[in-house]
Design a protein around this motif. Structure first.
Motif, PDB file in Angstrom:
ATOM      1  N   PRO A 123       0.797  -1.244   0.000  1.00  0.00           N
ATOM      2  CA  PRO A 123       0.000   0.000   0.000  1.00  0.00           C
ATOM      3  C   PRO A 123       0.822   1.283   0.000  1.00  0.00           C
ATOM      4  O   PRO A 123       0.366   2.301  -0.528  1.00  0.00           O
ATOM      5  CB  PRO A 123      -0.849  -0.124   1.265  1.00  0.00           C
ATOM      6  N   GLU A 124       2.011   1.281   0.594  1.00  0.00           N
ATOM      7  CA  GLU A 124       2.828   2.489   0.618  1.00  0.00           C
ATOM      8  C   GLU A 124       3.586   2.640  -0.702  1.00  0.00           C
ATOM      9  O   GLU A 124       4.170   1.679  -1.202  1.00  0.00           O
ATOM     10  CB  GLU A 124       3.823   2.449   1.784  1.00  0.00           C
ATOM     11  N   LYS A 125       3.592   3.831  -1.247  1.00  0.00           N
ATOM     12  CA  LYS A 125       4.216   4.059  -2.547  1.00  0.00           C
ATOM     13  C   LYS A 125       5.680   4.459  -2.452  1.00  0.00           C
ATOM     14  O   LYS A 125       6.448   4.258  -3.380  1.00  0.00           O
ATOM     15  CB  LYS A 125       3.446   5.146  -3.316  1.00  0.00           C
ATOM     16  N   ASN A 126       6.079   5.048  -1.332  1.00  0.00           N
ATOM     17  CA  ASN A 126       7.446   5.561  -1.191  1.00  0.00           C
ATOM     18  C   ASN A 126       8.236   4.676  -0.242  1.00  0.00           C
ATOM     19  O   ASN A 126       8.453   5.012   0.916  1.00  0.00           O
ATOM     20  CB  ASN A 126       7.422   7.005  -0.676  1.00  0.00           C
ATOM     21  N   VAL A 127       8.659   3.528  -0.707  1.00  0.00           N
ATOM     22  CA  VAL A 127       9.437   2.603   0.110  1.00  0.00           C
ATOM     23  C   VAL A 127      10.918   2.912  -0.061  1.00  0.00           C
ATOM     24  O   VAL A 127      11.412   3.058  -1.185  1.00  0.00           O
ATOM     25  CB  VAL A 127       9.144   1.142  -0.285  1.00  0.00           C
ATOM     26  N   LYS A 128      11.627   3.022   1.057  1.00  0.00           N
ATOM     27  CA  LYS A 128      13.049   3.372   1.030  1.00  0.00           C
ATOM     28  C   LYS A 128      13.952   2.266   1.557  1.00  0.00           C
ATOM     29  O   LYS A 128      15.167   2.334   1.379  1.00  0.00           O
ATOM     30  CB  LYS A 128      13.291   4.647   1.845  1.00  0.00           C
ATOM     31  N   ALA A 129      13.394   1.266   2.232  1.00  0.00           N
ATOM     32  CA  ALA A 129      14.242   0.204   2.787  1.00  0.00           C
ATOM     33  C   ALA A 129      13.469  -1.102   2.877  1.00  0.00           C
ATOM     34  O   ALA A 129      12.295  -1.123   3.262  1.00  0.00           O
ATOM     35  CB  ALA A 129      14.772   0.595   4.162  1.00  0.00           C
ATOM     36  N   ILE A 130      14.151  -2.191   2.536  1.00  0.00           N
ATOM     37  CA  ILE A 130      13.596  -3.540   2.593  1.00  0.00           C
ATOM     38  C   ILE A 130      14.545  -4.401   3.406  1.00  0.00           C
ATOM     39  O   ILE A 130      15.774  -4.294   3.266  1.00  0.00           O
ATOM     40  CB  ILE A 130      13.462  -4.131   1.172  1.00  0.00           C
ATOM     41  N   CYS A 131      14.007  -5.258   4.246  1.00  0.00           N
ATOM     42  CA  CYS A 131      14.799  -6.315   4.868  1.00  0.00           C
ATOM     43  C   CYS A 131      14.234  -7.632   4.353  1.00  0.00           C
ATOM     44  O   CYS A 131      13.038  -7.904   4.496  1.00  0.00           O
ATOM     45  CB  CYS A 131      14.725  -6.251   6.387  1.00  0.00           C
ATOM     46  N   VAL A 132      15.070  -8.446   3.718  1.00  0.00           N
ATOM     47  CA  VAL A 132      14.602  -9.662   3.048  1.00  0.00           C
ATOM     48  C   VAL A 132      15.361 -10.884   3.545  1.00  0.00           C
ATOM     49  O   VAL A 132      16.563 -10.829   3.803  1.00  0.00           O
ATOM     50  CB  VAL A 132      14.749  -9.530   1.511  1.00  0.00           C
ATOM     51  N   GLU A 212      15.822  -6.549  -9.497  1.00  0.00           N
ATOM     52  CA  GLU A 212      15.459  -5.628 -10.574  1.00  0.00           C
ATOM     53  C   GLU A 212      14.066  -5.039 -10.360  1.00  0.00           C
ATOM     54  O   GLU A 212      13.814  -3.864 -10.660  1.00  0.00           O
ATOM     55  CB  GLU A 212      15.527  -6.353 -11.921  1.00  0.00           C
ATOM     56  N   ALA A 213      13.153  -5.862  -9.821  1.00  0.00           N
ATOM     57  CA  ALA A 213      11.787  -5.378  -9.579  1.00  0.00           C
ATOM     58  C   ALA A 213      11.781  -4.290  -8.515  1.00  0.00           C
ATOM     59  O   ALA A 213      11.023  -3.312  -8.615  1.00  0.00           O
ATOM     60  CB  ALA A 213      10.890  -6.539  -9.163  1.00  0.00           C
ATOM     61  N   VAL A 214      12.615  -4.433  -7.478  1.00  0.00           N
ATOM     62  CA  VAL A 214      12.715  -3.411  -6.434  1.00  0.00           C
ATOM     63  C   VAL A 214      13.179  -2.089  -7.032  1.00  0.00           C
ATOM     64  O   VAL A 214      12.616  -1.021  -6.753  1.00  0.00           O
ATOM     65  CB  VAL A 214      13.660  -3.867  -5.307  1.00  0.00           C
ATOM     66  N   VAL A 215      14.209  -2.148  -7.874  1.00  0.00           N
ATOM     67  CA  VAL A 215      14.727  -0.920  -8.496  1.00  0.00           C
ATOM     68  C   VAL A 215      13.679  -0.293  -9.406  1.00  0.00           C
ATOM     69  O   VAL A 215      13.480   0.929  -9.403  1.00  0.00           O
ATOM     70  CB  VAL A 215      16.017  -1.225  -9.279  1.00  0.00           C
ATOM     71  N   LYS A 216      13.001  -1.130 -10.178  1.00  0.00           N
ATOM     72  CA  LYS A 216      11.974  -0.605 -11.079  1.00  0.00           C
ATOM     73  C   LYS A 216      10.835   0.039 -10.308  1.00  0.00           C
ATOM     74  O   LYS A 216      10.312   1.085 -10.715  1.00  0.00           O
ATOM     75  CB  LYS A 216      11.439  -1.747 -11.946  1.00  0.00           C
ATOM     76  N   LYS A 217      10.472  -0.559  -9.167  1.00  0.00           N
ATOM     77  CA  LYS A 217       9.333  -0.062  -8.404  1.00  0.00           C
ATOM     78  C   LYS A 217       9.697   1.125  -7.520  1.00  0.00           C
ATOM     79  O   LYS A 217       8.955   2.114  -7.461  1.00  0.00           O
ATOM     80  CB  LYS A 217       8.781  -1.206  -7.531  1.00  0.00           C
ATOM     81  N   TRP A 218      10.835   1.041  -6.821  1.00  0.00           N
ATOM     82  CA  TRP A 218      11.145   2.048  -5.801  1.00  0.00           C
ATOM     83  C   TRP A 218      12.471   2.780  -6.007  1.00  0.00           C
ATOM     84  O   TRP A 218      12.855   3.599  -5.189  1.00  0.00           O
ATOM     85  CB  TRP A 218      11.094   1.400  -4.423  1.00  0.00           C
ATOM     86  N   CYS A 536       4.610  13.259  12.187  1.00  0.00           N
ATOM     87  CA  CYS A 536       5.561  12.254  11.726  1.00  0.00           C
ATOM     88  C   CYS A 536       6.369  12.818  10.563  1.00  0.00           C
ATOM     89  O   CYS A 536       5.808  13.424   9.653  1.00  0.00           O
ATOM     90  CB  CYS A 536       4.837  10.991  11.262  1.00  0.00           C
ATOM     91  N   ASN A 537       7.664  12.600  10.577  1.00  0.00           N
ATOM     92  CA  ASN A 537       8.522  13.111   9.510  1.00  0.00           C
ATOM     93  C   ASN A 537       8.312  12.334   8.219  1.00  0.00           C
ATOM     94  O   ASN A 537       8.202  11.127   8.222  1.00  0.00           O
ATOM     95  CB  ASN A 537       9.992  13.003   9.942  1.00  0.00           C
ATOM     96  N   ASN A 538       8.274  13.030   7.100  1.00  0.00           N
ATOM     97  CA  ASN A 538       8.159  12.369   5.811  1.00  0.00           C
ATOM     98  C   ASN A 538       8.987  13.088   4.756  1.00  0.00           C
ATOM     99  O   ASN A 538       8.660  13.078   3.581  1.00  0.00           O
ATOM    100  CB  ASN A 538       6.687  12.311   5.356  1.00  0.00           C
ATOM    101  N   ASN A 539      10.077  13.738   5.190  1.00  0.00           N
ATOM    102  CA  ASN A 539      10.850  14.551   4.248  1.00  0.00           C
ATOM    103  C   ASN A 539      11.960  13.737   3.591  1.00  0.00           C
ATOM    104  O   ASN A 539      13.133  14.069   3.625  1.00  0.00           O
ATOM    105  CB  ASN A 539      11.438  15.791   4.948  1.00  0.00           C
ATOM    106  N   TYR A 540      11.567  12.610   2.997  1.00  0.00           N
ATOM    107  CA  TYR A 540      12.476  11.807   2.183  1.00  0.00           C
ATOM    108  C   TYR A 540      12.075  11.980   0.723  1.00  0.00           C
ATOM    109  O   TYR A 540      10.903  11.930   0.384  1.00  0.00           O
ATOM    110  CB  TYR A 540      12.388  10.317   2.550  1.00  0.00           C
ATOM    111  N   VAL A 541      13.066  12.156  -0.127  1.00  0.00           N
ATOM    112  CA  VAL A 541      12.757  12.304  -1.551  1.00  0.00           C
ATOM    113  C   VAL A 541      12.592  10.930  -2.167  1.00  0.00           C
ATOM    114  O   VAL A 541      13.067   9.947  -1.640  1.00  0.00           O
ATOM    115  CB  VAL A 541      13.873  13.082  -2.287  1.00  0.00           C
TER     116      VAL A 541
END
Length: 541
Positions: A123-132, A212-218, A536-541
């Motif tokens: 649901p969130e469009k601006n993902v900046k970090a994944i732990c997999v 590659e999907a992560v880069v394409k998406k986020w 809540c802070n959201n000042n990430y580009v």
């Protein structure tokens, strides 16, 4: 229904309840967040066992995220062992049986060709970090398959609680390619694929598609932290991806960084430079190789050649001391560079007698392997032996703090992967250092995200290690510590983030412009605020 407005629960004011249509849906009492925190911590302390505390906190994270992080921030030292190791290990073993509601993304081997569409379901469009994770080597517990999801959930919780990374910018992901754990394959409640693990080209193609999907998406600056992959995959995937993706492996690089920080700091207790030590590792997996590689890097900065540094590092694996042309074989891959032209020994006690190491590093997940004989031998050969029992969880630790201090008459410099209580020997109280990766990876992640870094060199983690070692005060050293107390970890992570950010700008790795003058202030401005009445802070580009 209450999920719609449970962000503050009873803290909603009367006016807010009226404007949001909540009157009658909540009891009339109004509880401040401070009072809510008090009820939460009292409930946790009254719980009958550690797993019950874990489950309560997981429920709280789902229905009131800001309160969850507020409690975790205020009671970090008390709650970290519950949210993460050692209790998360028990939670992962039982994950299918305690599963209540989804958190994170599950990508299976059968989703090949469709991974981007699955990421788009988040649901969130601006993902900046994944732990997999792929769940094959969860802590020291082995192949837990899809049950390993507890690890990325816990890791990302610490991103927020310790470094202030906004939780809505993160996603825990499990890549489910099956499991070889027969218990789970025969468990009707198991939540993962009931098939043997897929390996080979099919596995590699799935991981390639995922990256590659992560880069394409986020985007290329989306951080991908690899967690608890088996040795055979962990090293090669790190080598494969680290120069072209924004990625790191915490089991290799994070563990190495925190261990080297403790070793660097130990010099203030032993009076020996890092390059004057002789290191013996029990275990030769990803953690051992990672630590050894970073020790070599640090020794080279002290003036040694790579060959001279390698000569000061020895390793024991399941077949004994790693030597050139070892009769037992098994010397391959990343182990080769640490093989020595010395007599082959299998027993740890005999190896200590032969080599007389100054530092014994445990990353074997072999409980009690640092027995009384081993510890006393280390004490007989060294005035201040380094004993690092780093295996997690506690049930896999090579020794306890009490055993280490007792058998060395309080002379050892001790660190562990799991927390241990203070130990008093001959009237002196020692505070054992917990070499917890949480001192490193949250701060590194915050800096990576804030600076829009596209790839993360190994040197990043040596910078973080030195920053951490510098934060150990004279008072901490006097208590036998080689890490700052856990109650200071939030400030520690912020300081580490600032030092890493400085490195990123100096090395032209940061793509953010303009460069902030005050890196500490810049990092602080990127942190999430878990207080109800603050934005809540959201000042990430």
């Amino acid at each position: 229904m209450l999920d719609v407005y449970s962000g503050q629960d009873l803290a909603f004011t009367l006016r807010e309840r009226e404007s949001l249509g909540l009157k009658g849906l909540l009891p009339p009492a109004i509880r401040s967040q401070e009072l809510q925190v008090k009820t939460v911590i009292e409930t946790i302390r009254a719980a009958k066992d550690q797993l019950s505390k874990y489950l309560y906190l997981r429920d709280l994270q789902d229905y009131n995220e800001r309160l969850f992080y507020r409690v975790l921030c205020l009671y970090t030292e008390e709650l970290m062992p519950i949210v993460y190791t050692p209790v998360v290990g028990e939670a992962c073993i039982k994950f299918s049986h305690i599963y209540k509601r989804p958190r994170g993304l599950y990508i299976t081997v059968h989703d090949a060709g469709h991974i981007h569409s699955i990421l788009s379901n988040w649901p969130e469009k601006n993902v900046k970090a994944i732990c997999v994770t792929d769940g094959e080597r969860i802590l020291g517990l082995g192949d837990l398959g899809a049950n390993g999801m507890g690890i990325p959930i816990g890791k990302l919780s610490l991103y927020t609680a310790l470094a202030g990374v906004p939780p809505y910018l993160t996603v825990p992901i499990t890549i489910d390619v099956g499991t070889n754990n027969e218990t789970f394959l025969n468990d009707p409640y198991y939540i993962g694929l009931k098939q043997k693990r897929v390996r080979g080209p099919q596995y590699d193609d799935l991981l390639d598609e995922f990256m590659e999907a992560v880069v394409k998406k986020w985007g290329r600056s989306c951080l991908i932290q690899f967690e608890d992959f088996a040795n055979a995959n962990a090293f090669r995937l790190l080598e494969k991806y680290k120069n072209n993706f924004c990625t790191f492996n915490d089991d290799i690089q994070g563990t190495a960084s925190v261990a080297v920080a403790g070793i660097i700091c130990s010099a203030r207790l032993t009076g020996m430079k890092l390059s004057q030590n002789k290191f013996l590792f029990l275990g030769a997996g990803e953690a051992a190789i990672g630590i050894a590689d970073f020790i070599v890097m640090a020794m080279k900065e002290e003036g040694l050649s790579e060959e001279e540094a390698l000569e000061r590092i020895y390793m024991i694996d399941s077949r004994g001391l790693i030597t050139v042309d070892r009769p037992a074989g098994g010397v391959e891959g990343h182990k080769i560079r640490f093989a020595k032209a010395v007599e082959h020994c299998k027993e740890l006690e005999n190896v200590i007698d032969m080599l007389k190491p100054t530092a014994l590093i445990g990353v074997s997940a072999q409980h009690k392997s640092f027995n009384e004989t081993v510890l006393k031998k280390m004490a007989s050969y060294n005035k201040r032996p380094l004993i690092f029992a780093l295996s997690n969880p506690t049930s896999k630790a090579e020794c306890t703090a009490e055993e280490a201090y007792t058998c060395t008459e309080g002379r050892c410099v001790f660190a562990s992967g799991s927390p241990f209580d203070p130990v008093t020997i001959n009237g002196q109280t020692f505070h054992p250092g917990q070499g917890n990766n949480a001192y490193i990876f949250p701060g590194v992640a915050l800096a990576v995200m804030a600076c829009n870094v596209h790839h993360i060199p190994d040197e990043t983690f040596l910078v973080a290690a030195k920053a951490l070692a510098d934060l150990v005060s004279k008072e901490h050293i006097a208590q036998g510590r080689v890490y700052p107390p856990l109650q200071q970890i939030r400030e520690v992570c912020l300081q580490v983030a600032a030092k890493v950010a400085q490195y990123f700008f100096v090395e032209s790795l940061a793509t953010l412009r303009p460069e902030p003058e005050d890196k500490l202030l810049f990092m602080r401005g990127k942190q999430y605020n878990c207080v109800y009445d603050q934005v809540c802070n959201n000042n990430y580009v």
